[in-house]
Every structure is written in structure tokens, then in C-alpha cells.
Scaffold this active site. Structure first.
Site, PDB file in Angstrom:
ATOM      1  N   LYS A  71      43.405  31.971  49.868  1.00 21.89           N
ATOM      2  CA  LYS A  71      43.496  30.517  50.009  1.00 21.89           C
ATOM      3  C   LYS A  71      44.954  30.097  50.257  1.00 21.89           C
ATOM      4  CE  LYS A  71      39.053  30.538  49.276  1.00 21.89           C
ATOM      5  NZ  LYS A  71      38.249  30.304  48.104  1.00 21.89           N
TER       6      LYS A  71
HETATM    7  C1  LIG Z   1      36.889  30.629  47.457  1.00 24.41           C
HETATM    8  C2  LIG Z   1      35.859  29.583  47.272  1.00 24.41           C
HETATM    9  C3  LIG Z   1      35.263  29.306  46.045  1.00 24.41           C
HETATM   10  C4  LIG Z   1      35.466  30.150  44.825  1.00 24.41           C
HETATM   11  O1  LIG Z   1      36.798  30.275  44.503  1.00 24.41           O
HETATM   12  P1  LIG Z   1      37.233  31.302  43.337  1.00 24.41           P
HETATM   13  O2  LIG Z   1      38.589  30.786  42.954  1.00 24.41           O
HETATM   14  O3  LIG Z   1      37.293  32.639  43.999  1.00 24.41           O
HETATM   15  O4  LIG Z   1      36.244  31.224  42.267  1.00 24.41           O
HETATM   16  C5  LIG Z   1      34.381  28.247  45.951  1.00 24.41           C
HETATM   17  N1  LIG Z   1      34.086  27.499  47.021  1.00 24.41           N
HETATM   18  C6  LIG Z   1      34.618  27.746  48.238  1.00 24.41           C
HETATM   19  C7  LIG Z   1      34.250  26.867  49.385  1.00 24.41           C
HETATM   20  C8  LIG Z   1      35.510  28.809  48.406  1.00 24.41           C
HETATM   21  O5  LIG Z   1      36.004  29.079  49.600  1.00 24.41           O
END
Ligand SMILES: *Cc1c(COP(=O)(O)O)cnc(C)c1O
Length: 386
Positions: free
Chosen positions: A188
């Protein structure tokens, strides 16, 4: 292999984490509230609650909005499974709203007709989880209008979108929703390794989420049922979890967050460069809405079947064979075996399904070098123009 996404770790990030290792706090300590305050201030939210992942934050957000058995939660099928699973953790029913074929975000037109139908059958949702796909905000003004008309709450799953803005204001400021969720997974925009955060302007929701992230325990006399028995005293007043972020993670997040502007700018430059370099190829490139600035978590192309006989799978495999670590976001959630077992069927959300059939995510991250990006483009040209 050039990956589709990866973290950017600087010496200052390493130093920040190492300093915590020799401090008094390894678990949640002073850097967690410092990180929360930094993110809250930068997006303009009143409260921030850091958690061990965005998935944990989505779960706690649903609980704070009183999602429980018998309730309905709707989301986009074009998302990571966590956007839907959070409702299942609360024993609620999940349903999906098909996507817009241009933005790949939840379609407001599809939402309107689904709400009209749900009103007739008394099956309106309690919460809508809106996903800002690839980092570009959904049409929140319209969605908020529908929330007021039909009486549902909104969680923005902004896992892709920290650093993006909508109608000139940062995503996460809570102007259009009850709670916004950020993810700090390494692919991210900024990372804490694992980590997430819930943003809200409602102090009661913030307090509830803080309690739920830590076992449902309170040390606040005002929340206690029996009243303090001494300085050691705490009460567990509901069933919570250990969803806390550590100070090691918060140190990394705080350090990364100082560079978020540069992170998003570079992603935007690289996206602009892809737009130019790919313009002549038989591909559908990302659509930019006028009201949003994407944080550019993903750069997704669709193979345009009208202009090439190359199918997505062949192109994907050939790019991988050339060392380009492409990926696909997302397999529609309703097609996952777990959701199929709940009764969802292929064909139910045709826009999400046809998008999925053609989509490929190209490498996009802060440290992607122009020469590497040129390699990605050259591989696409070689395969699509042969
Ligand atoms: C990455 C992601 C999540 C989950 O994130 P984590 O921090 O890995 O739990 C949830 N929703 C979306 C749209 C994502 O891309």
C-alpha cells in the site's frame, strides 16, 4: 522480476524502528498515539485508532456501528475479500453492488436500483462498505445522499487511498462517512509491515473502537459498571480483541508518513507516464474522474478485446515470462468458493466479472525506476503489436 508493488524503506525508517527496540515500549506505547495524531492531522479527522491490520480495523468498525446477526452489509465485488469478510465476522449477511465499468468503483446507478428493491422487500443494508479502488475515491457525495435517504451507515475502505483526495479534501476526513479505514500493508502507499487505522469524527465511535481493539477493557471510570476498586482496576465490559499496533510498527508508520507526499507524487508521475507510453496500445487505461485525485495504489489496464485477439491470460503469462511481475485485482469476491457456498452465483455482478476477465495490474511503486517502467512498456508493446 519487477514486482507489481513493494515498500520503500529508507535509512531513517530503519533508525526509527531500531530506536524503539532499545526503548521501554515494544507493544503499544507512546508512538501509537503519535502516529494516530499525525495521520489524523494530515487527513483532517478528529480521531484515529491504529490497529494490527486494516482487516482488524474493518471488523472493529462494523462492531462499533452495531453490525450483528441478521444485519445486512453491502460492498463492492471488486475488492479484497476483507471488505466483505468484516461483516461475516459479525455474523451479518453480505451482499454486493456491481461496479461502474469506467472507474471500477461501486456503481451509484446499481446502488440506487438495489436500494429501491431492498426498500420494497424490507431488506435495506445497515452498513455500506465503499472501496476506493486503486486509490481513486468513489462518488461519495451521491452515496452519502443515498445513505441519508435510506438510513444506512458508511465505512470507506480506503486501504488503497491514503494520500488521495476527493472534491479538494483528503480522503479520511470523514465528510461523507462514519468511519474510514486505511491499510499499511507493504504494497500500500505507506507501510507498518502489518497495520491499519480507523478514522472518525465521532468521539463515541472512536472510544468504542479503542475498547474493542484491546479486549473490550476500559480503564475509564465513566464507562465502568461497578466503579474503580483501586489504581490497578479495569473492567471488561464487552467482548473485544487484541488488535493493537506495536510501537515498532508505529515508529515505521510515523517515519513513512513523513514522506507520504513524495510517495503519492511519484506514483502519480509514473501513472501519467504509463498513460502516455501506453496510449497507442489496444488497452483500456485507468479513467480519472474530475472530482478525485487518486493515491495510485494500482495502475490497472484492461485488454481491449475489440482491438486485439490477445486474451488476458496469455498476455499475463507472457509478461510474467519476461520478468514483469504483473498481478490481477480483483477476483470478484462473490466468485470465491466461500461466498459461492453462501449462495452467490456467477453472472450476478456482470460488470465486475467482465472487468476481472480483462484486468492486469502493472508494476507501480515509489522506487520503480523509469528504465524499469520502460521495460514494462516494451514488453507490452512486443506482445500486443507483434
Ligand atoms: C489490503 C486491503 C485490505 C486489507 O488490508 P490488511 O491491512 O492487509 O488487513 C482491505 N481492503 C482492501 C481494499 C485492501 O486492498
Amino acid at each position: 522480476m519487477i514486482p507489481y508493488g513493494r515498500q520503500s524503506i529508507a535509512d531513517e525508517d530503519v533508525d526509527a524502528v531500531v530506536r524503539v527496540l532499545t526503548s521501554d515500549w515494544l507493544t503499544q506505547g507512546p508512538l501509537v498515539p503519535a502516529f494516530e495524531q499525525a495521520v489524523a492531522a494530515s487527513v483532517g479527522a478528529a480521531h484515529a485508532v491504529a490497529m494490527s491490520s486494516a482487516t482488524a480495523a474493518l471488523h472493529v468498525a462494523c462492531l462499533a456501528l452495531d453490525v450483528g446477526p441478521g444485519d445486512r452489509v453491502w460492498t463492492s465485488p471488486n475488492t479484497f475479500v476483507a471488505s466483505a469478510n468484516c461483516a461475516r465476522y459479525c455474523a451479518a449477511q453480505v451482499d454486493f453492488v456491481d461496479i461502474d465499468p469506467l472507474t471500477y468503483n461501486l456503481s451509484v446507478a446499481a446502488l440506487v436500483s438495489k436500494l429501491e428493491e431492498a426498500e420494497r422487500t424490507a431488506t435495506l443494508p445497515k452498513v455500506l462498505v465503499v472501496v476506493h479502488f486503486a486509490g481513486q475515491s468513489a462518488d461519495m457525495a451521491a452515496i452519502q445522499g443515498l445513505a441519508r435517504r435510506y438510513g444506512f451507515k458508511i465505512i470507506e475502505d480506503a486501504s488503497h487511498a491514503i494520500g488521495g483526495d476527493y472534491l479538494g479534501a483528503p480522503i479520511g476526513n470523514g465528510a461523507y462517512c462514519d468511519i474510514t479505514i486505511f491499510s499499511f500493508h507493504p504494497v500500500k502507499i505507506i507501510t507498518t509491515a502489518e497495520g491499519g487505522m480507523a478514522m472518525t469524527n465521532d468521539s463515541r465511535l472512536a472510544q468504542r473502537m479503542r475498547r474493542l481493539r484491546s479486549h473490550g477493557i476500559t480503564r475509564d471510570g465513566g464507562e465502568m459498571q461497578r466503579g474503580s476498586e483501586g489504581p490497578w482496576y479495569y473492567e471488561q465490559i464487552e467482548l473485544g480483541f487484541n488488535y493493537r499496533m506495536t510501537d515498532l510498527q508505529a515508529a515505521l508508520g510515523l517515519s513513512q508518513h513523513r514522506r507520504i507526499g513524495a510517495f503519492v507524487d511519484r506514483r502519480r508521475q509514473l501513472a501519467n507516464r504509463y498513460d502516455k507510453l501506453l496510449a497507442a496500445l489496444p488497452l483500456q487505461l485507468p479513467h480519472r474522474t474530475v472530482d478525485a485525485n487518486s493515491a495510485w495504489h494500482l495502475y490497472v489496464i484492461q485488454v481491449d478485446a475489440k482491438r486485439t485477439s490477445m486474451d488476458r491470460r496469455t498476455l499475463f503469462e507472457r509478461l510474467r515470462a519476461r520478468g514483469i511481475g504483473v498481478n490481477v485485482h480483483y477476483i470478484p469476491v462473490h466468485l470465491q468458493p466461500y461466498y459461492q457456498a453462501l449462495g452467490f452465483r456467477r453472472g450476478q455482478f456482470p460488470q465486475a466479472e467482465s472487468y476481472y476477465a480483462n484486468a492486469i495490474s502493472l508494476p507501480l511503486y515509489f522506487d520503480l525506476q523509469p528504465a524499469q517502467q520502460d521495460e514494462v512498456v516494451a514488453a507490452l508493446r512486443a506482445e500486443l503489436l507483434q
